[in-house]
Design a protein around this motif. Sequence first.
Motif, PDB file in Angstrom:
ATOM      1  N   VAL A  69       0.349 -15.277 -10.368  1.00  6.80           N
ATOM      2  CA  VAL A  69       0.904 -14.048  -9.801  1.00  6.80           C
ATOM      3  C   VAL A  69       2.226 -14.339  -9.103  1.00  6.80           C
ATOM      4  O   VAL A  69       3.206 -13.607  -9.250  1.00  6.80           O
TER       5      VAL A  69
ATOM      6  N   GLY B  58       5.950 -12.796 -10.051  1.00  2.93           N
ATOM      7  CA  GLY B  58       6.746 -12.087  -9.055  1.00  2.93           C
ATOM      8  C   GLY B  58       8.085 -12.751  -8.803  1.00  2.93           C
ATOM      9  O   GLY B  58       9.125 -12.091  -8.719  1.00  2.93           O
TER      10      GLY B  58
ATOM     11  N   LEU C 281      11.769 -11.043  -9.580  1.00  3.55           N
ATOM     12  CA  LEU C 281      12.777 -10.816  -8.545  1.00  3.55           C
ATOM     13  C   LEU C 281      14.092 -11.512  -8.881  1.00  3.55           C
ATOM     14  O   LEU C 281      15.181 -10.971  -8.639  1.00  3.55           O
TER      15      LEU C 281
ATOM     16  N   LEU D 156      -1.480  -5.868  -3.327  1.00  2.55           N
ATOM     17  CA  LEU D 156      -1.425  -7.327  -3.509  1.00  2.55           C
ATOM     18  C   LEU D 156      -2.418  -8.024  -2.589  1.00  2.55           C
ATOM     19  O   LEU D 156      -3.124  -8.956  -3.005  1.00  2.55           O
TER      20      LEU D 156
ATOM     21  N   ILE E  79       2.703  -6.008 -11.569  1.00  2.00           N
ATOM     22  CA  ILE E  79       3.655  -6.568 -10.601  1.00  2.00           C
ATOM     23  C   ILE E  79       5.084  -6.136 -10.908  1.00  2.00           C
ATOM     24  O   ILE E  79       5.826  -5.688 -10.029  1.00  2.00           O
ATOM     25  N   VAL E  80       5.491  -6.232 -12.177  1.00  2.00           N
ATOM     26  CA  VAL E  80       6.890  -6.001 -12.531  1.00  2.00           C
ATOM     27  C   VAL E  80       7.285  -4.528 -12.420  1.00  2.00           C
ATOM     28  O   VAL E  80       8.342  -4.203 -11.870  1.00  2.00           O
TER      29      VAL E  80
ATOM     30  N   THR F  64       7.404  -3.158  -8.657  1.00  2.00           N
ATOM     31  CA  THR F  64       8.467  -3.884  -7.956  1.00  2.00           C
ATOM     32  C   THR F  64       9.834  -3.490  -8.502  1.00  2.00           C
ATOM     33  O   THR F  64      10.801  -3.309  -7.751  1.00  2.00           O
TER      34      THR F  64
END
Length: 463
Positions: free
Chosen positions: A73, A77, A81, A158, A293-294, A297
């Motif tokens: 994970v 992430g 980023l 999360l 996640i992607v 975010t």
Amino acid sequence: MAAARRDRTHFLYIAVVIAVALGILVGFAAPGVAVELKPIGTGFVSLITMMISPIIFCTIVLGVGSVRKAAKVGAVGGLALGYFLVMSTVALAIGLVVGNILHPGDGLHLTESTKGVGAAQAEGASSSTTDFLLGIIPKTMVSAFTEGSVLQTLLIALLAGFALQAMGKAGEPVLRGIGHIQRLVFRILAMIMWAAPIGAFGAMAAVVGETGLDALKSLAVIMIGFYVTCALFVFIVLGTLLRLFTGVNLFLLLKYLAREFLLILSTSSSESALPRLIAKMEHLGVSRPVVGIVVPTGYSFNLDGTAIYLTMASLFIADGMDQPLALGEQISLLVFMIIASKGAAGVTGAGLATLAGGLQSHRPELVDGVGLIVGIDRFMSEARALTNFAGNAVATMLVGTWTKEIDKERVNQVLAGQLPFDEKTLLDDGHGGSPEDAEADADRSREQDAPGAQAGEKTQAGV
């Protein structure tokens, strides 16, 4: 039966196109009446927005909670980023180049009627990076859902995902329960989508009625320049990256997401399509942890269209007020704006507030110039939203490929139309986990569907 469902949703989006055309017609024919229809469009976007927090929570918790190693994970992430930072810089650079070539603000003059607009917009902008970072932390775990903050929901999800991951088998009943909640939430979203034509009609009629044809004519240069710049960024930069690293044709991906682009175009908000992007990227073959996640975010950190807008709009205002920005001023101002804009993605008007806030902090004498662009901001908001959405779809594909969390064979089948997306449930059971967890996901899916999983069985039968 499945074919009938697809036909019905097909007619739904044809109705959206007709509604948009009617909205434009009403906006020109009866501006006064059209402006009064604005609450209809606002109401539809609010219905979609209320579903975002629970969808993000369920998606991330199921994704993170089902991964065996927390390091995976973190890797996803961190990679996401890093990619977002690079692409924001590229978008800034493109906007700077085009803005300095076009000089779209030359010849415009500020009037008294536009002077108060900038100060009012600046009040809605974030005052500092510290405020933004502290704003990620919700007052309570529940307030993350009630306040509608994507980043606050992301943080709580999360934490819950990592906690369930640490619980091991003891957390599996909770994961199954959240899986059922996710089904319910997506089914509600599918029901809400049937109101899309009404919402599109109200939103489009209101914006055309408010703006009028004169504003569009006088500011056509900046509008056309911005749209062309966004198109170049999407088709050349994003298209090249997608082809090089995944082998996927960008046009096939955009065709697959055509209904989401139509929804964004009619509501002027990329946030209205966020839940569907999550569902569609999982269906496409990207693993659930990567999507979970992607995508959320990216909606706060991957703002390619907003970066281009802030660049060109700042240059436009400075030129229009005969106070051009030096190169150093351009770079420092726009870096500040990118930081200040985090968390404001997808919301109509947030870009204008960020623009005014940035000018207020760096060149206060230019704030009044925001009034020069406010008349067409809504139309530019659509281009921002479309570009941001395309950027997040491509980012999900790229991160999935780099982390080897994507089923390339399934991607080809879906894009070829062999595995159609289920518009009724917006879910695709058994294809949201990572490759190493595929068997566990399949077992969990069978447990969830044991009483009567007709929809899931049909999906599996098509694989």
